[in-house]
Design a protein around this motif. Structure first.
Motif, PDB file in Angstrom:
ATOM      1  N   SER A  10      68.929  12.536 -75.395  1.00 44.45           N
ATOM      2  CA  SER A  10      69.368  11.385 -74.160  1.00 44.45           C
ATOM      3  C   SER A  10      70.521  10.647 -74.062  1.00 44.45           C
ATOM      4  O   SER A  10      70.471  10.061 -73.195  1.00 44.45           O
ATOM      5  CB  SER A  10      67.940  10.320 -74.423  1.00 44.45           C
ATOM      6  OG  SER A  10      68.216   9.821 -75.536  1.00 44.45           O
ATOM      7  N   LEU A 107      66.103  13.355 -69.973  1.00 43.67           N
ATOM      8  CA  LEU A 107      65.329  12.958 -70.602  1.00 43.67           C
ATOM      9  C   LEU A 107      63.769  13.201 -70.611  1.00 43.67           C
ATOM     10  O   LEU A 107      62.768  13.415 -71.134  1.00 43.67           O
ATOM     11  CB  LEU A 107      65.274  11.233 -70.938  1.00 43.67           C
ATOM     12  CG  LEU A 107      64.399  10.532 -72.130  1.00 43.67           C
ATOM     13  CD1 LEU A 107      64.891  11.105 -73.229  1.00 43.67           C
ATOM     14  CD2 LEU A 107      64.646   8.870 -72.033  1.00 43.67           C
ATOM     15  N   PHE A 108      63.369  13.359 -69.035  1.00 49.95           N
ATOM     16  CA  PHE A 108      62.152  13.652 -68.538  1.00 49.95           C
ATOM     17  C   PHE A 108      62.064  15.007 -68.010  1.00 49.95           C
ATOM     18  O   PHE A 108      61.053  15.241 -67.505  1.00 49.95           O
ATOM     19  CB  PHE A 108      61.759  12.335 -67.414  1.00 49.95           C
ATOM     20  CG  PHE A 108      61.882  11.050 -68.242  1.00 49.95           C
ATOM     21  CD1 PHE A 108      60.924  10.701 -68.901  1.00 49.95           C
ATOM     22  CD2 PHE A 108      63.168  10.405 -68.054  1.00 49.95           C
ATOM     23  CE1 PHE A 108      61.063   9.609 -69.773  1.00 49.95           C
ATOM     24  CE2 PHE A 108      63.241   9.207 -68.766  1.00 49.95           C
ATOM     25  CZ  PHE A 108      62.271   8.586 -69.464  1.00 49.95           C
ATOM     26  N   ASN A 111      60.460  19.365 -71.019  1.00 49.40           N
ATOM     27  CA  ASN A 111      59.919  18.799 -72.150  1.00 49.40           C
ATOM     28  C   ASN A 111      58.769  19.853 -72.529  1.00 49.40           C
ATOM     29  O   ASN A 111      58.243  20.809 -71.250  1.00 49.40           O
ATOM     30  CB  ASN A 111      59.104  17.252 -71.895  1.00 49.40           C
ATOM     31  CG  ASN A 111      59.912  16.519 -72.088  1.00 49.40           C
ATOM     32  OD1 ASN A 111      60.672  16.278 -73.107  1.00 49.40           O
ATOM     33  ND2 ASN A 111      60.204  15.505 -70.946  1.00 49.40           N
ATOM     34  N   THR A 387      52.796  12.984 -76.526  1.00 46.90           N
ATOM     35  CA  THR A 387      54.181  12.800 -75.810  1.00 46.90           C
ATOM     36  C   THR A 387      55.150  13.779 -76.610  1.00 46.90           C
ATOM     37  O   THR A 387      55.099  13.741 -77.635  1.00 46.90           O
ATOM     38  CB  THR A 387      54.468  11.306 -75.745  1.00 46.90           C
ATOM     39  OG1 THR A 387      55.859  11.265 -75.083  1.00 46.90           O
ATOM     40  CG2 THR A 387      54.676  10.657 -77.032  1.00 46.90           C
ATOM     41  N   LYS A 390      61.046  13.677 -77.445  1.00 52.60           N
ATOM     42  CA  LYS A 390      62.206  12.647 -76.934  1.00 52.60           C
ATOM     43  C   LYS A 390      61.996  11.713 -76.293  1.00 52.60           C
ATOM     44  O   LYS A 390      62.469  10.949 -75.736  1.00 52.60           O
ATOM     45  CB  LYS A 390      63.044  13.592 -76.242  1.00 52.60           C
ATOM     46  CG  LYS A 390      62.670  14.480 -75.205  1.00 52.60           C
ATOM     47  CD  LYS A 390      63.719  15.327 -74.609  1.00 52.60           C
ATOM     48  CE  LYS A 390      63.269  15.846 -73.159  1.00 52.60           C
ATOM     49  NZ  LYS A 390      64.475  16.816 -72.667  1.00 52.60           N
ATOM     50  N   LEU A 391      60.395  11.705 -76.068  1.00 55.68           N
ATOM     51  CA  LEU A 391      60.012  10.379 -75.205  1.00 55.68           C
ATOM     52  C   LEU A 391      59.293   9.466 -75.930  1.00 55.68           C
ATOM     53  O   LEU A 391      58.963   8.262 -75.440  1.00 55.68           O
ATOM     54  CB  LEU A 391      59.200  11.212 -73.912  1.00 55.68           C
ATOM     55  CG  LEU A 391      59.492  11.767 -72.607  1.00 55.68           C
ATOM     56  CD1 LEU A 391      58.462  12.233 -71.925  1.00 55.68           C
ATOM     57  CD2 LEU A 391      60.439  10.979 -72.161  1.00 55.68           C
ATOM     58  N   SER A 591      67.636   4.498 -71.502  1.00 55.80           N
ATOM     59  CA  SER A 591      66.451   5.251 -71.229  1.00 55.80           C
ATOM     60  C   SER A 591      65.391   4.357 -70.447  1.00 55.80           C
ATOM     61  O   SER A 591      65.075   4.928 -69.405  1.00 55.80           O
ATOM     62  CB  SER A 591      65.795   5.692 -72.329  1.00 55.80           C
ATOM     63  OG  SER A 591      66.714   6.294 -73.385  1.00 55.80           O
ATOM     64  N   ARG A 595      64.854   5.603 -66.749  1.00 61.00           N
ATOM     65  CA  ARG A 595      63.654   6.247 -66.570  1.00 61.00           C
ATOM     66  C   ARG A 595      62.834   5.363 -65.325  1.00 61.00           C
ATOM     67  O   ARG A 595      62.092   5.824 -64.666  1.00 61.00           O
ATOM     68  CB  ARG A 595      62.787   6.165 -67.853  1.00 61.00           C
ATOM     69  CG  ARG A 595      61.292   6.516 -67.847  1.00 61.00           C
ATOM     70  CD  ARG A 595      61.488   7.867 -67.710  1.00 61.00           C
ATOM     71  NE  ARG A 595      59.777   8.447 -67.447  1.00 61.00           N
ATOM     72  CZ  ARG A 595      59.436   8.197 -66.182  1.00 61.00           C
ATOM     73  NH1 ARG A 595      60.231   7.737 -65.163  1.00 61.00           N
ATOM     74  NH2 ARG A 595      58.334   8.649 -65.984  1.00 61.00           N
TER      75      ARG A 595
END
Ligand SMILES: Nc1ncnc2c1ncn2[C@@H]1O[C@H](COP(=O)(O)OP(=O)(O)OP(=O)(O)O)[C@@H](O)[C@H]1O
Length: 604
Positions: A10, A107-108, A111, A387, A390-391, A591, A595
């Motif tokens: 991230s 980051l999102f 995944n 999850t 990385k989240l 983040s 986010r």
């Protein structure tokens, strides 16, 4: 390890100042820079004699390339001040600006797919907490009864107390199983006090210990236990705990202690080396949640056998009497009475999360007859959250903010982490970035002033000096909201009042560890919630818990993000005073902001 990965991935998050400039009037300048750079590169290539090749690639190729460079440039601009972001191979897929300036942080994106977890029926074991009977129905000293009812406010006996106290008053050994927070401590303490005060020859402190209570960790010295032992002033109680000064303990032992509460290691230390502890008069031995230390208990039993003419009345208590505890009981107990509260209670069907793994049974979850089943408080609402790696940190920070800062009233939360280093890292991060910085060191009396300003962060692990451990315990007990980050040192036997949430950021090893961790909430009939963080590869753990008749529901992470969106103006800024926190740690707060600022697929 998981966190590091999350942080590295991230690193190309977009700082706020850049975000605002990108959304505002500086677009043209950025575009102008890009055009001149493209021109420069073309010029360079031409000079190298590459011009012919470049031309022959045609218009389509250059259009594609320009698009690619657009993205790269935007990313590079977005990551100003973050060198690592430019070198990260992910930067090309990092932040995309499309229609209406919607930005999706890397980051999102990209995944791994979160497995679908469907619901299954699980017949959970149910125990009644309260029995409806009062202490007056037991053959106890009137002063003891009034102490329990009036001073401590215990109007009813709990089920385990109702079943255990009469057995122990008869002088029998016992093996007691009852769910966490059901009042097992009082179940063994009341008979000890009743018997000690009833002795024909009045107890004096110089007699030394009559009762030994062995507890797993230093913090398990329930205040109400000592208040109870102090009901009769001539009965002196005291404790021996690792981390305390030996010299002070020796002098207290010399003066005399009748009811001795001790951790196994320190007790053995005094038995073997200090020579001031005589066990000759010990009549009661209680071991509370000691299965992990069964070797120590066996050693203490041997020491007792060597010094006591008669074996003491012994009781083992646990919320998870597994086969291991049964083995321990066979060497420590003589013809014990078994008290299992869930034997007398029914089972209830509950909807549980069943992982869609190939091994999971298609209709509901089957519990094999060999499997030990455990009862958990029915007022405990258990959740799990699947999850990607990385989240995890972002969601944990979001959950902590949501429950302990933005909710009204604010909650008290315990977060279990796997190692002492992880506790240190997260405590420093949360205290400095999300909370009021001085919280950890602040005096309790000052906390009220800062309550509305920040999150209160506490930490507890085995490598902390005893002074700090005691302070954390006292402060977290007294506070009405905040988060305690800890290792499994706080998992067994601790009675911290009014804890609303238990979060297991790293999954526990065994099912019994899960039971003890979540048992720090929903105690004595109160409400509580638990949340287990799982990575997609770990969803099979839900099925494993179902086999032990533990029922969980899947938690919707968008709830956390919705709360952050509502409080966007309050989220900490990465540019604020953050001395002492490394850049990588700031990623957490960046983040959170990115986010929340940029609508993503999770946004409501
Ligand atoms: N008869 C009672 N009425 C009301 N509250 C009670 C009663 N007995 C105990 N409690 C309260 O219940 C809480 C939990 O008690 P205790 O710590 O003894 O539970 P436990 O079964 O030993 O839990 P664990 O298995 O986690 O060690 C304590 O805060 C205590 O004050």
């Amino acid at each position: 390890m998981a966190d590091d990965l999350g942080l590295n991935l991230s690193l190309n998050l977009i700082p706020d100042d850049v975000l605002s400039s990108a959304a505002g009037g500086k677009k043209e300048k950025v575009f102008g820079d890009r055009r001149s750079r493209v021109q420069q590169r073309k010029e360079l290539r031409r000079q190298k004699g590459d011009a012919t090749k470049s031309d022959s690639l045609g218009e389509n190729r250059s259009r594609e390339k320009r698009k690619h460079e657009d993205d790269s440039d935007n990313d590079a601009e977005s990551s100003v001040g973050n060198k690592a972001a430019r070198t990260d191979s992910n930067h090309k897929t990092g932040a995309k600006k499309g229609k209406g300036s919607v930005v999706i942080s890397s980051l999102f994106r990209k995944n791994p797919e979160v497995p679908v977890v469907s619901n299954a029926e699980v017949a959970t074991l149910q125990e009644n907490v309260f029995s409806g009977d009062t202490f007056r129905e037991l053959p106890l000293h009137p002063y003891l009864i009034s102490n329990l009812e009036e001073k401590q406010g215990f109007k009813q006996l709990t089920e385990v107390q109702k079943r255990t106290i009469p057995v122990l008053l008869q002088g029998k050994d016992a093996l007691v199983k009852s769910q966490t927070g059901s009042g097992k401590t009082l179940a063994y303490a009341v008979p000890v006090v009743q018997s000690l005060q009833a002795r024909k020859l009045k107890v004096t402190r110089m007699d030394g210990p009559y009762a030994l209570v062995i507890v797993p960790t230093r913090e398990v010295r329930n205040v109400y236990l000592f208040l109870l032992f102090q009901s009769f002033v001539w009965i002196v109680s005291g404790c021996l705990m690792g981390g305390e000064k030996r010299k002070a303990e020796k002098s207290r032992l010399r003066k005399g202690i009748n009811v001795l509460v001790a951790t196994p290691g320190r007790l053995m230390d005094h038995i073997n080396t200090t020579g001031v502890l005589s066990l000759a008069r010990v009549r009661w031995l209680t071991s509370d949640e000691l299965y992990p230390m069964q070797k120590d208990v066996a050693l203490i039993m041997n020491a007792l056998k060597a010094q006591c003419p008669d074996p003491p009345q012994t009781v083992l208590l646990s919320a998870t009497l597994s086969q291991g505890v049964e083995r321990l009981s066979s060497i420590t107990l003589s013809n014990p009475e078994r008290v299992n509260v869930s034997d007398h209670a029914g089972s209830a069907s509950a909807t549980a999360g069943e992982a869609s793994s190939p091994s999971a049974p298609p209709n509901g979850v089957t519990t094999s007859p060999d499997t030990e089943s455990f009862s958990l408080p029915s007022q405990l609402k258990q959740h799990f959250l699947v999850t990607p790696c990385k989240l995890r940190l972002v969601l944990l920070a979001g959950l902590v903010l949501w429950k302990c800062k933005y909710s009204k009233p604010c909650s008290k939360m315990i977060v279990f982490l796997s190692t002492q280093d992880a506790v240190e890292f997260h405590a420093q991060l949360f205290a400095q970035v999300l909370g009021c910085k001085r919280t950890i060191q602040k005096k309790l009396s000052d906390l009220a002033d800062t309550k509305t300003q920040g999150l209160q962060v506490f930490k507890l692990h085995g490598d902390m000096p005893q002074k700090d451990r005691s302070k954390t315990f006292q402060d977290f007990t007294a506070t009405s909201s905040g988060v305690l980050l800890c290792t499994d040192v706080a998992a067994r036997g601790l009675d911290l009042p009014h804890v609303d949430w238990i979060v297991q950021y790293t999954s526990p090893g065994a099912t019994v560890d899960y039971i003890h961790r979540v048992g720090r909430t929903a105690r004595a009939g109160s409400l509580g919630h638990s949340l287990l963080f799982l990575m997609p590869s770990e969803v099979g753990y839900v099925t494993e818990l179902n086999r032990y008749r533990i029922s969980l529901t899947q938690f919707d992470q968008s709830k956390i993000l919705r709360c952050l969106l509502q409080n966007i103006s309050d989220l900490p800024k990465p540019t604020s005073n953050t001395s002492g926190v490394s850049n990588s740690k700031l990623v957490c707060v960046r983040s959170l902001r990115c986010r929340t600022l940029h609508k993503t697929e999770f946004a409501p």
